[in-house]
Write a protein that holds these residues in place. Structure first.
Motif, mmCIF file in Angstrom:
data_model
loop_
_atom_site.group_PDB
_atom_site.id
_atom_site.type_symbol
_atom_site.label_atom_id
_atom_site.label_comp_id
_atom_site.label_asym_id
_atom_site.label_seq_id
_atom_site.Cartn_x
_atom_site.Cartn_y
_atom_site.Cartn_z
ATOM 1 N N GLY A 132 8.420 -17.502 25.294
ATOM 2 C CA GLY A 132 9.086 -17.839 26.478
ATOM 3 C C GLY A 132 10.679 -17.468 26.403
ATOM 4 N N GLY A 133 11.133 -17.071 25.324
ATOM 5 C CA GLY A 133 12.448 -16.580 25.138
ATOM 6 C C GLY A 133 13.444 -17.851 24.917
ATOM 7 N N VAL A 134 14.669 -17.784 25.151
ATOM 8 C CA VAL A 134 15.867 -18.468 25.102
ATOM 9 C C VAL A 134 15.685 -19.603 25.972
ATOM 10 N N LYS A 135 15.469 -19.634 27.100
ATOM 11 C CA LYS A 135 15.408 -20.918 27.905
ATOM 12 C C LYS A 135 14.207 -21.801 27.457
ATOM 13 N N GLU A 136 13.123 -21.290 27.039
ATOM 14 C CA GLU A 136 12.130 -22.253 26.569
ATOM 15 C C GLU A 136 12.129 -22.649 25.275
ATOM 16 N N GLN A 137 12.925 -21.923 24.363
ATOM 17 C CA GLN A 137 13.273 -22.313 23.044
ATOM 18 C C GLN A 137 14.422 -23.403 23.092
ATOM 19 N N THR A 138 15.388 -23.213 23.803
ATOM 20 C CA THR A 138 16.254 -24.457 24.326
ATOM 21 C C THR A 138 15.597 -25.607 24.808
ATOM 22 N N ARG A 139 14.995 -25.395 25.639
ATOM 23 C CA ARG A 139 14.057 -26.608 26.193
ATOM 24 C C ARG A 139 13.391 -27.199 24.814
ATOM 25 N N GLN A 140 12.771 -26.599 23.941
ATOM 26 C CA GLN A 140 12.266 -27.078 22.882
ATOM 27 C C GLN A 140 13.151 -27.882 21.869
ATOM 28 N N ALA A 141 14.222 -27.052 21.724
ATOM 29 C CA ALA A 141 15.245 -27.653 20.678
ATOM 30 C C ALA A 141 15.618 -29.092 21.365
ATOM 31 N N LEU A 142 15.847 -29.108 22.638
ATOM 32 C CA LEU A 142 16.392 -30.333 23.173
ATOM 33 C C LEU A 142 15.374 -31.337 23.379
ATOM 34 N N ARG A 143 13.906 -31.162 23.356
ATOM 35 C CA ARG A 143 12.857 -32.100 23.319
ATOM 36 C C ARG A 143 12.891 -32.607 21.831
ATOM 37 N N ASN A 144 13.167 -31.696 20.844
ATOM 38 C CA ASN A 144 13.141 -32.205 19.538
ATOM 39 C C ASN A 144 14.341 -33.124 19.430
ATOM 40 N N ILE A 145 15.514 -32.800 19.915
ATOM 41 C CA ILE A 145 16.565 -33.752 19.709
ATOM 42 C C ILE A 145 16.556 -34.978 20.492
ATOM 43 N N ALA A 146 15.729 -34.905 21.521
ATOM 44 C CA ALA A 146 15.736 -36.195 22.317
ATOM 45 C C ALA A 146 14.766 -37.171 21.505
ATOM 46 N N SER A 147 13.736 -36.596 20.831
ATOM 47 C CA SER A 147 12.859 -37.394 20.044
ATOM 48 C C SER A 147 13.629 -38.000 18.896
ATOM 49 N N ILE A 148 14.601 -37.379 18.234
ATOM 50 C CA ILE A 148 15.391 -37.902 17.217
ATOM 51 C C ILE A 148 16.491 -39.006 17.924
ATOM 52 N N LEU A 149 16.977 -38.771 19.000
ATOM 53 C CA LEU A 149 17.759 -39.689 19.680
ATOM 54 C C LEU A 149 16.948 -40.897 19.884
#
Length: 106
Positions: A46-63
């Motif tokens: 899905g490109g940069v937007k979807e990859q950013t969303r996933q990175a943010l989901r990953n960070i949210a899990s760590i938070l």
């Protein structure tokens, strides 16, 4: 004070040389994240937007594993390979940071 290593099962495992996050003196230091799916270890489609969303989901899990959330984020470093991806990244970013308070960035 001692450092506490944090691990979130819902985020991709770090390379053996790193921790996902370390809490020291009440501050959470999170390792860099990209749009990797934690199960497949592949970049999401899905490109940069979807990859950013996933990175943010990953960070949210760590938070969450650190007993924190987005409201406590003070600073982030964002690295893009091309400035033409900035708008797509910002669209995903704005879905997470909706309050008046926004973190600072480099």
């Amino acid at each position: 004070m001692s450092a506490t290593v944090v691990f979130a099962d819902k985020a991709p495992k770090p390379l053996p040389q790193f921790s996902q996050a370390v809490v020291y003196n009440g501050i959470i230091y999170i390792s860099g994240n990209i749009g990797l799916d934690a199960v497949t270890w592949k970049l999401v489609d899905g490109g940069v937007k979807e990859q950013t969303r996933q990175a943010l989901r990953n960070i949210a899990s760590i938070l969450e594993a650190s007993q924190s959330d987005w409201r406590e984020v003070l600073k982030v470093n964002i690295f893009l390979t091309e400035m033409s991806n900035f708008a797509a990244m910002n669209e995903a970013w704005d879905e997470v940071f909706t309050a008046d308070y926004k973190p600072v960035s480099n």
